[in-house]
Scaffold this active site. Structure first.
Site, PDB file in Angstrom:
ATOM      1  N   ASP A 151       0.873  -1.176   0.000  1.00  0.00           N
ATOM      2  CA  ASP A 151       0.000   0.000   0.000  1.00  0.00           C
ATOM      3  C   ASP A 151       0.906   1.220   0.000  1.00  0.00           C
ATOM      4  OD1 ASP A 151      -1.681   2.150   0.670  1.00  0.00           O
ATOM      5  OD2 ASP A 151      -1.776   1.568   2.783  1.00  0.00           O
ATOM      6  N   TYR A 180      -9.119   5.990 -12.206  1.00  0.00           N
ATOM      7  CA  TYR A 180      -8.084   6.349 -11.233  1.00  0.00           C
ATOM      8  C   TYR A 180      -8.182   7.844 -10.985  1.00  0.00           C
ATOM      9  CZ  TYR A 180      -3.443   5.935  -9.012  1.00  0.00           C
ATOM     10  OH  TYR A 180      -2.398   5.908  -8.128  1.00  0.00           O
ATOM     11  N   GLN A 222      -3.767   5.371  -5.199  1.00  0.00           N
ATOM     12  CA  GLN A 222      -3.621   3.944  -4.902  1.00  0.00           C
ATOM     13  C   GLN A 222      -4.108   3.552  -3.516  1.00  0.00           C
ATOM     14  OE1 GLN A 222      -1.259   2.062  -2.884  1.00  0.00           O
ATOM     15  NE2 GLN A 222      -0.739   0.242  -4.067  1.00  0.00           N
ATOM     16  N   GLU A 223      -3.643   4.242  -2.476  1.00  0.00           N
ATOM     17  CA  GLU A 223      -4.038   3.862  -1.118  1.00  0.00           C
ATOM     18  C   GLU A 223      -5.524   4.081  -0.883  1.00  0.00           C
ATOM     19  OE1 GLU A 223      -2.512   6.174   2.300  1.00  0.00           O
ATOM     20  OE2 GLU A 223      -2.390   4.234   3.347  1.00  0.00           O
ATOM     21  N   GLU A 224      -6.017   5.241  -1.292  1.00  0.00           N
ATOM     22  CA  GLU A 224      -7.423   5.552  -1.050  1.00  0.00           C
ATOM     23  C   GLU A 224      -8.350   4.584  -1.781  1.00  0.00           C
ATOM     24  OE1 GLU A 224      -5.116   9.348  -0.356  1.00  0.00           O
ATOM     25  OE2 GLU A 224      -5.133   7.800  -1.896  1.00  0.00           O
ATOM     26  N   ASN A 244       0.167   7.011   2.998  1.00  0.00           N
ATOM     27  CA  ASN A 244       0.501   8.234   3.705  1.00  0.00           C
ATOM     28  C   ASN A 244       0.971   7.835   5.099  1.00  0.00           C
ATOM     29  OD1 ASN A 244      -0.109  10.737   5.442  1.00  0.00           O
ATOM     30  ND2 ASN A 244      -0.577  11.497   3.390  1.00  0.00           N
TER      31      ASN A 244
END
Length: 583
Positions: free
Chosen positions: A361, A419, A378-380, A364
């Site tokens: 992941d 995205y 990507q993380e969200e 942040n």
């Protein structure tokens, strides 16, 4: 090592730009400025560090995501993926729950077998073990959560939830009733524009009826019975503490229902306490506020999750684990003669679609990043399609440079397309991953945060590189001592995009870290044919020359020292490794 051929013109987009910026600005940025960029983890943090990509950055990332290469033929390079997967048991063998004796391995439910040497893991499901302290989540159902007149707040919350449930059961419920209950439970007004737009004009009649008449009353039921589901507050996973907490998926659903109604106290706005300054706000209020269309698409995913779990509650287990690397185990990079790990490169897979590996992941340092705001990279996206991961926002303090967070067993519920600003919910997803002996889905995710380089040139300073090496090694290091714990790692362009990282530099950093961790690396550069081709050529050359971890480290030192015009990959291919050995 001997010299090799010069790399072809397959340089990663952005590398030349970063090098030009580097040469122009190095003289203008002293060691103090560069040190601050490299060690930003140690300055005083605020939640403003949780940044969403700007509109310009989102547009640039979307254009890269949709570039022409993505419609081209998928390519695979390096060691075959099947050879990496077949090397390890899937899933790895685990010690039985009731055999776990470590006090920092916590279960919020009775283990599969009674453990007489650890009686505190057996909980009476009929009673709630209340705690109200800085070491645990402060639950809204606690008797110590009181109003200004010193009366418990939970009974009033239950009255509001019962009112809403009655409206749902009678099919008289309107969005205004939901809004009123959220505001009455919190005794303040809310901006719920995105939530309202989804439920009222966007949802079809069937979708509206299913959520408001079926799902929402079951969510109210889950909360009204939360003391029998979550029989103790979760422990917080604090800085510098190696600790894990395992919970049932039903318990995660109850906690997320609390977040839906914004019930967790002292976590936001005027009620924020100093003890939570280094934690995310787990309540959904920011996601409900006016914002871009991607916020509504994220809400579609989360409400779909509630539709699923209230229709058929999953019975598995999920684990959140904070990992801290002690200073005594920091790698001494110049001295390490470890061979390079196996490497598979692909343009055809997203990290979340690669099975039986540790999935990275791109986090942040405040886990989840902007998932409950406007962030949608990507993380969200990962947290949105796997909403059980949102529980980590409730319990995980900000990460330091020698820390990472593991999320194990979190189920995926949604498909998606696009995205950043083009992100869209694309319907249901059935997660077919096998389960381990703890009844967790065989899905291991590691949250590892990169430095945000406001000035991209600072990433070519060795202090920045050493910080990223430490973070990557902390995240890749296997926690077990058996061979099966060294299963592969799936990663990609970590810390690039909105964080301004150089793709070639980040690729080498992750290759070094995975090699020292003795784990194979699956590099998913989705659609980036240029990077896959050039990285593969470089890797083949390095393997032929029997390069080691220390060789790559000295290449990075030389690159930072010499500030050459060419890309990092070209620079490594040109001179012999012995050029960078200490005299």
């Amino acid at each position: 090592m001997g010299s090799g051929p010069s790399a072809d013109a397959t340089q990663t987009k952005g590398t030349d730009k970063h090098r030009r910026n580097h040469r122009r600005s190095m003289a203008a940025h002293g060691d103090h400025r560069r040190s601050m960029a490299a060690h930003g983890d140690h300055r005083r943090r605020t939640r403003s560090d949780v940044r969403d990509a700007t509109e310009e950055e989102s547009r640039e990332m979307f254009e890269e995501y949709m570039n022409d290469d993505r419609s081209a033929e998928i390519i695979h390079k390096g060691v075959p993926f099947e050879a990496i997967i077949k090397r390890f048991r899937q899933p790895p063998i685990l010690n039985p729950m009731d055999a776990i004796k470590e006090e920092n391995t916590i279960f919020t439910f009775k283990p599969l077998k009674y453990a007489p040497y650890k009686p505190d893991t057996e909980h009476d499901v009929e009673s709630y073990n209340d705690r109200w302290d800085k070491y645990h989540v402060r639950m809204p159902c606690s008797n110590d959560y009181i109003s200004n007149d010193r009366k418990p707040i939970w009974p009033k919350i239950c009255e509001h939830l019962s009112f809403l449930k009655a409206k749902c059961d009678s099919r008289e419920v309107k969005f205004k009733h939901l809004k009123t209950v959220i505001e009455d439970c919190n005794e303040r007004s809310f901006d719920l524009e995105c939530l309202q737009r989804l439920i009222d004009p966007i949802y079809s009649k069937n979708e509206y009826r299913n959520f408001m008449y079926v799902t929402l009353p079951k969510m109210c039921d889950l909360l009204l019975n939360i003391k029998s589901v979550c029989t103790q507050p979760l422990p917080l996973l604090r800085i510098n503490e190696n600790r894990s907490v395992s919970m049932q998926q039903q318990q995660a659903a109850a906690l997320l229902a609390c977040a839906f109604f914004c019930l967790f106290p002292n976590r936001s706005g005027r009620t924020l306490r100093t003890e939570y300054e280094d934690y995310q706000n787990p309540n959904f209020e920011a996601l409900y506020q006016r914002g871009p269309p991607s916020k509504i698409e994220k809400l579609k995913c989360i409400l779909h999750y509630f539709n699923r779990v209230t229709d058929h509650m999953p019975t598995g287990v999920i684990t959140f684990q904070r990992v801290v690397l002690p200073k005594s185990e920091y790698p001494q990079w110049p001295e390490l003669k470890t061979d390079l790990c196996d490497l598979h490169l692909t343009t055809g897979d997203k990290i979340e679609d690669i099975p039986s590996v540790l999935q990275v992941d791109f986090a942040n340092k405040y886990i989840g990043g902007g998932v409950l705001g406007s962030g949608c990279v990507q993380e969200e996206i990962r947290f949105t399609i796997c909403p059980e991961m949102l529980v980590s926002l409730l319990i995980c303090e900000v990460m330091e440079c020698n820390e990472c967070i593991l999320l194990i067993g979190c189920e995926r519920y949604s498909s998606y397309k696009g995205y950043a600003h083009s992100f869209q919910f694309a319907g249901n997803y059935t997660d077919k991953a096998p389960r381990d002996s703890w009844d967790r889905l065989w899905c291991h995710v590691v949250a590892m945060d990169a430095i945000y380089f406001q000035n991209p040139s600072t990433q070519y300073h060795m202090k920045s590189i050493e910080r990223e090496l430490l973070k990557a090694y902390t995240s890749f290091r296997p926690l077990g001592h058996d061979a099966d714990s060294k299963f592969g790692i799936a990663t990609g362009n970590w810390g690039c995009g909105a964080f301004n990282g150089d793709r070639q530099l980040k690729a080498i950093i992750q290759l070094i870290a995975a090699s020292e961790a003795r784990r194979p690396l699956v590099y998913a550069a989705f659609g980036d044919r240029k990077l896959v081709t050039s990285f593969s050529a470089l890797y083949e050359h390095l393997k032929k020359e029997r390069a080691t971890v220390s060789d790559l480290y000295y290449y990075l030192m030389g690159y930072c020292r010499d500030q050459p015009e060419q890309s990092l990959f070209d620079y490594i291919l040109m001179p012999p490794a012995s050029r960078f050995q200490k005299k």
